[in-house]
Design an enzyme around this catalytic site. Structure first.
Site, PDB file in Angstrom:
ATOM      1  N   SER A 124       0.828  -1.187   0.000  1.00  0.00           N
ATOM      2  CA  SER A 124       0.000   0.000   0.000  1.00  0.00           C
ATOM      3  C   SER A 124       0.876   1.256   0.000  1.00  0.00           C
ATOM      4  O   SER A 124       1.621   1.485  -0.941  1.00  0.00           O
ATOM      5  CB  SER A 124      -0.950  -0.040   1.202  1.00  0.00           C
ATOM      6  OG  SER A 124      -2.044   0.821   0.994  1.00  0.00           O
ATOM      7  N   LYS A 166     -20.788  17.688   7.720  1.00  0.00           N
ATOM      8  CA  LYS A 166     -19.697  17.853   8.690  1.00  0.00           C
ATOM      9  C   LYS A 166     -19.440  16.585   9.490  1.00  0.00           C
ATOM     10  O   LYS A 166     -18.310  16.296   9.876  1.00  0.00           O
ATOM     11  CB  LYS A 166     -20.024  19.015   9.655  1.00  0.00           C
ATOM     12  CG  LYS A 166     -18.875  19.434  10.540  1.00  0.00           C
ATOM     13  CD  LYS A 166     -17.704  19.929   9.714  1.00  0.00           C
ATOM     14  CE  LYS A 166     -16.567  20.376  10.606  1.00  0.00           C
ATOM     15  NZ  LYS A 166     -15.382  20.795   9.821  1.00  0.00           N
TER      16      LYS A 166
END
Length: 336
Positions: free
Chosen positions: A140, A192
């Protein structure tokens, strides 16, 4: 002797030993005697080097993250900032002809991986060779920072690949209902609390995160495609997030050769015309105390992770309380 006193005495003894080794290394660094490669390839307390041209060695161990630039007893904490500084220092050092990047990392955050990758790019732009040596794992983000290297060397059993992106959050609605816990939220901006653990994710939120993830994934593909000279359409079938061994990666052109650290050093030496038997490794000035504190920090992180997992399996309620007192971050860290 009480258990607490015994532990304290043990720590003091370890500190004394570490400091003595560090002082020895500092005095040793002042000599011009060449040190045989086999004695300094992965020197635990940091290696010394003789004068003259050589090969820089930078190690990336553990998760790749951005860490605070704080200091303890004069020693800088680990993190991508420290790694980038080492790479840039070698870029400006006329003695350094090539850099071996020793990677032993399962990945990390995208921002930190990209900063290290840009430092590698700067090294190459200045005409210095970069050879990656993969250890146990370079997957990764660990592969991301390796992709632009001139050559990548992996062990046959190195775990690498995992070319993909993931972001995840907890959904504790069932646990909260079971224990009668509710959440009061006041927010400005409907997205949010996009990773709120106290409710299910909406379809709109999932779309936002999928677009975000896709964009970062494309960035990852672009780096690998350019670094390995593999067209994106050929890269896509193997860039599905799966992990592979070094042996498999060689067949897929994700690495260039099989071997360990010494093989990478030999390749670097041959690339820049140095003696592969005595290439003069130039490492950072890590000495006893710094290594000791790093090990203590790594052990502490490992123990905390283990304690958290054990607590979650035995009684999930404290985890719920922990989450209830943790305000979601105003951004999402995409993990590679």
């Amino acid at each position: 002797m009480k258990k607490g006193t015994s532990i304290m005495v043990g720590i003091l003894i370890l500190c004394f030993i570490a400091s003595m080794v560090g002082i020895f290394q500092l005095f040793k660094a002042k000599t011009n005697k060449p040190v045989p490669l086999l004695n300094k390839d992965l020197n635990f307390f940091g290696a010394t080097s003789k004068k003259g041209p050589g090969i820089g060695v930078v190690r990336v161990y553990g998760p790749i993250m951005t860490e605070a630039e704080s200091y303890f007893a004069g020693f800088q904490e680990r993190g991508c900032d420290s790694i980038v500084k080492k790479l840039d220092k070698f870029r400006k050092d006329d003695r350094v002809r090539a850099v071996v990047l020793r990677v032993n990392s399962p990945g990390g955050s995208i921002g930190a991986s990209q900063e290290i990758t840009e430092a590698v790019r700067r090294l190459k732009d200045d005409g210095k060779k970069v050879i990656v040596s993969m250890g146990d794992i370079a997957a990764s983000g660990g592969y991301y920072i390796s992709a632009l290297a001139d050559k990548i060397v992996a062990n046959r059993g190195t775990i690498t690949g995992s070319i993909g992106v993931i972001s995840a959050g907890l959904n504790l609605t069932g646990l909260m209902e079971k224990h009668g816990v509710k959440m009061n939220v006041v927010k400005q901006g409907k997205n949010k609390d996009i990773f709120a653990y106290w409710r299910d994710m909406t379809a709109e939120e999932r779309t936002i995160l999928e677009e975000l993830s896709k964009n970062v994934y494309e960035q990852f593909l672009e780096v690998v495609s350019k670094g390995r000279n593999i067209p994106k359409n050929e890269l896509l079938p193997i860039a599905d997030g799966k992990i592979i061994t070094g042996e498999q990666a060689l067949k897929l052109r994700l690495v260039d050769e099989l071997g360990g650290f010494l093989k990478a050093v030999t390749i670097a030496a041959n690339e820049v015309g140095l003696d592969p038997e005595n290439p003069n490794l130039i490492t950072s000035t890590e000495v006893g105390f710094q290594k000791l504190f790093e090990l203590i920090g790594q052990e502490s992180m490992s123990q905390r992770s283990m304690n958290f997992q054990q607590m979650l399996m035995s009684n999930p309620l404290p985890v719920l309380y922990y989450c209830a007192y943790s305000i979601p971050a105003p951004y999402i860290t995409m993990m590679q």
